[in-house]
Design a protein around this motif. Structure first.
Motif, PDB file in Angstrom:
ATOM      1  N   SER A   1       0.827  -1.209   0.000  1.00  0.00           N
ATOM      2  CA  SER A   1       0.000   0.000   0.000  1.00  0.00           C
ATOM      3  C   SER A   1       0.861   1.259   0.000  1.00  0.00           C
ATOM      4  O   SER A   1       0.539   2.240  -0.677  1.00  0.00           O
ATOM      5  CB  SER A   1      -0.934   0.000   1.213  1.00  0.00           C
ATOM      6  OG  SER A   1      -0.197  -0.063   2.418  1.00  0.00           O
ATOM      7  N   GLU A   2       1.963   1.250   0.732  1.00  0.00           N
ATOM      8  CA  GLU A   2       2.858   2.405   0.756  1.00  0.00           C
ATOM      9  C   GLU A   2       3.474   2.654  -0.615  1.00  0.00           C
ATOM     10  O   GLU A   2       3.533   3.799  -1.086  1.00  0.00           O
ATOM     11  CB  GLU A   2       3.955   2.191   1.800  1.00  0.00           C
ATOM     12  CG  GLU A   2       4.937   3.351   1.902  1.00  0.00           C
ATOM     13  CD  GLU A   2       6.032   3.111   2.931  1.00  0.00           C
ATOM     14  OE1 GLU A   2       6.994   3.891   2.961  1.00  0.00           O
ATOM     15  OE2 GLU A   2       5.906   2.134   3.703  1.00  0.00           O
ATOM     16  N   ILE A   3       3.910   1.565  -1.262  1.00  0.00           N
ATOM     17  CA  ILE A   3       4.508   1.699  -2.594  1.00  0.00           C
ATOM     18  C   ILE A   3       3.473   2.192  -3.602  1.00  0.00           C
ATOM     19  O   ILE A   3       3.741   3.080  -4.416  1.00  0.00           O
ATOM     20  CB  ILE A   3       5.096   0.346  -3.046  1.00  0.00           C
ATOM     21  CG1 ILE A   3       6.260  -0.061  -2.142  1.00  0.00           C
ATOM     22  CG2 ILE A   3       5.549   0.406  -4.494  1.00  0.00           C
ATOM     23  CD1 ILE A   3       6.755  -1.471  -2.375  1.00  0.00           C
ATOM     24  N   THR A   4       2.252   1.618  -3.549  1.00  0.00           N
ATOM     25  CA  THR A   4       1.194   1.997  -4.476  1.00  0.00           C
ATOM     26  C   THR A   4       0.814   3.468  -4.315  1.00  0.00           C
ATOM     27  O   THR A   4       0.662   4.192  -5.304  1.00  0.00           O
ATOM     28  CB  THR A   4      -0.049   1.116  -4.261  1.00  0.00           C
ATOM     29  OG1 THR A   4       0.308  -0.256  -4.439  1.00  0.00           O
ATOM     30  CG2 THR A   4      -1.153   1.480  -5.255  1.00  0.00           C
ATOM     31  N   ASN A   5       0.672   3.924  -3.071  1.00  0.00           N
ATOM     32  CA  ASN A   5       0.317   5.328  -2.826  1.00  0.00           C
ATOM     33  C   ASN A   5       1.410   6.263  -3.325  1.00  0.00           C
ATOM     34  O   ASN A   5       1.120   7.331  -3.898  1.00  0.00           O
ATOM     35  CB  ASN A   5       0.082   5.561  -1.335  1.00  0.00           C
ATOM     36  CG  ASN A   5      -1.164   4.871  -0.828  1.00  0.00           C
ATOM     37  OD1 ASN A   5      -2.101   4.611  -1.598  1.00  0.00           O
ATOM     38  ND2 ASN A   5      -1.205   4.561   0.453  1.00  0.00           N
ATOM     39  N   LEU A   6       2.660   5.870  -3.132  1.00  0.00           N
ATOM     40  CA  LEU A   6       3.780   6.693  -3.603  1.00  0.00           C
ATOM     41  C   LEU A   6       3.787   6.784  -5.116  1.00  0.00           C
ATOM     42  O   LEU A   6       3.939   7.876  -5.695  1.00  0.00           O
ATOM     43  CB  LEU A   6       5.095   6.112  -3.103  1.00  0.00           C
ATOM     44  CG  LEU A   6       6.378   6.835  -3.553  1.00  0.00           C
ATOM     45  CD1 LEU A   6       6.407   8.251  -3.016  1.00  0.00           C
ATOM     46  CD2 LEU A   6       7.605   6.063  -3.091  1.00  0.00           C
ATOM     47  N   GLU A   7       3.622   5.640  -5.802  1.00  0.00           N
ATOM     48  CA  GLU A   7       3.637   5.626  -7.263  1.00  0.00           C
ATOM     49  C   GLU A   7       2.438   6.393  -7.838  1.00  0.00           C
ATOM     50  O   GLU A   7       2.576   7.094  -8.844  1.00  0.00           O
ATOM     51  CB  GLU A   7       3.638   4.188  -7.767  1.00  0.00           C
ATOM     52  CG  GLU A   7       4.946   3.465  -7.472  1.00  0.00           C
ATOM     53  CD  GLU A   7       4.917   2.012  -7.879  1.00  0.00           C
ATOM     54  OE1 GLU A   7       3.800   1.488  -8.127  1.00  0.00           O
ATOM     55  OE2 GLU A   7       5.997   1.388  -7.964  1.00  0.00           O
ATOM     56  N   ASN A   8       1.265   6.265  -7.203  1.00  0.00           N
ATOM     57  CA  ASN A   8       0.107   7.014  -7.670  1.00  0.00           C
ATOM     58  C   ASN A   8       0.322   8.515  -7.527  1.00  0.00           C
ATOM     59  O   ASN A   8      -0.098   9.305  -8.374  1.00  0.00           O
ATOM     60  CB  ASN A   8      -1.143   6.587  -6.882  1.00  0.00           C
ATOM     61  CG  ASN A   8      -1.594   5.188  -7.228  1.00  0.00           C
ATOM     62  OD1 ASN A   8      -1.256   4.663  -8.293  1.00  0.00           O
ATOM     63  ND2 ASN A   8      -2.360   4.572  -6.340  1.00  0.00           N
TER      64      ASN A   8
END
Length: 273
Positions: free
Chosen positions: A262-269
């Motif tokens: 979730s942290e990686i996804t939020n950062l990439e988004n």
């Protein structure tokens, strides 16, 4: 035949009502995402229960072969563990406790398709077991696919034998990576695309996951190079990969959760926005 026709004539109003009622439900499900989601979860629950019962019956007759596979895997893991501890000194760090980026859950395959162009598997684990969409799925021999949908007790998996599947993979002997896809032909092979022309490799070399996605960690086995050729522009290789897994006979699997997903996804988004 005449009795069937007479039955339809006698009950034509009721049958017409059922037809219109079914059509209205179908339109409601298709036009509302909430209803569609509930319908998919209910369907997964019902079909999952049926497949689970069939799978339990089949498993009874496969106990010997499955026990042999599990014994072989345990032997391999014991060998790795003992050799790694024996070859290092007091500075040895147990990677099982040091690296907390991934969690693993075991599951059984209760349905597996491999003869279609877009194949799926069904597992006997769901949201009640902390399984979510986009978790990776592997076996003791290599990757299987990615969790697609979940219900309370079951999950469907987008198989690597699916023409829409795209997984980052690389040559084990170098850091050259590309995209693992499937051309819809043989269940024994997948295709690795976009390997640059400068890469050096040979038939029989091993292909692994690249770790460049948030789903699979690096170094999970996929298969070996069977053949290769340059693409039409002669800039990249197209590699035929013979899978380590026999995708027509999958029983026990491991589900991989990336704790930081979730942290990686939020950062990439945020970057994409």
């Amino acid at each position: 035949m005449q009795q069937i026709i007479n039955f339809i004539i006698r009950n034509k109003n009721f049958l017409l009502f059922l037809l219109l009622f079914s059509v209205s439900i179908l339109f409601t499900i298709q036009s509302h995402s909430y209803h569609k989601s509930k319908f998919i979860n209910s369907a997964n629950f019902l079909t999952g229960g049926v497949y689970n019962s069939i799978n339990d019956f089949n498993n009874y007759f496969k106990l010997k072969s499955q026990n042999q596979l599990l014994a072989a895997e345990n032997l391999r893991l014991r060998s790795i563990l003992r050799n790694s501890k024996g070859l290092v000194d007091s500075t040895y760090i147990d990677s099982l406790t040091f690296n907390k980026a991934y969690r693993f859950y075991n599951a059984n395959v209760i349905k597996n398709s491999y003869s279609l162009t877009d194949n799926f598997l069904t597992l006997n684990k769901g949201t009640n077991d902390s399984v979510k969409q986009d978790f990776g799925v592997i076996s003791s021999k290599g990757i299987i696919g990615i969790v697609d949908k979940t219900s309370s007790n079951y999950a469907t998996v987008l198989s690597i034998l699916n023409t829409t599947s795209k997984i980052s993979a690389q040559l084990k002997k170098s850091n050259h990576f590309g995209t693992l896809t499937w051309n819809g032909k043989s269940p024994e092979f997948t295709q690795l695309l976009d390997i640059p022309k400068v890469a050096i490799f040979a038939k029989g070399d091993t292909i692994i996951t690249s770790g460049r996605s948030s789903i699979f960690p690096k170094n999970i086995d996929i298969g070996t190079i069977e053949s290769f050729q340059l693409d039409a522009a002669e800039n990249y290789y197209e590699i035929e990969v013979k899978l380590f897994n026999d995708m027509t006979s999958i029983e026990h699997v491991y589900i991989i959760e990336n704790v930081d997903l979730s942290e990686i996804t939020n950062l990439e988004n945020g970057v994409n926005e």
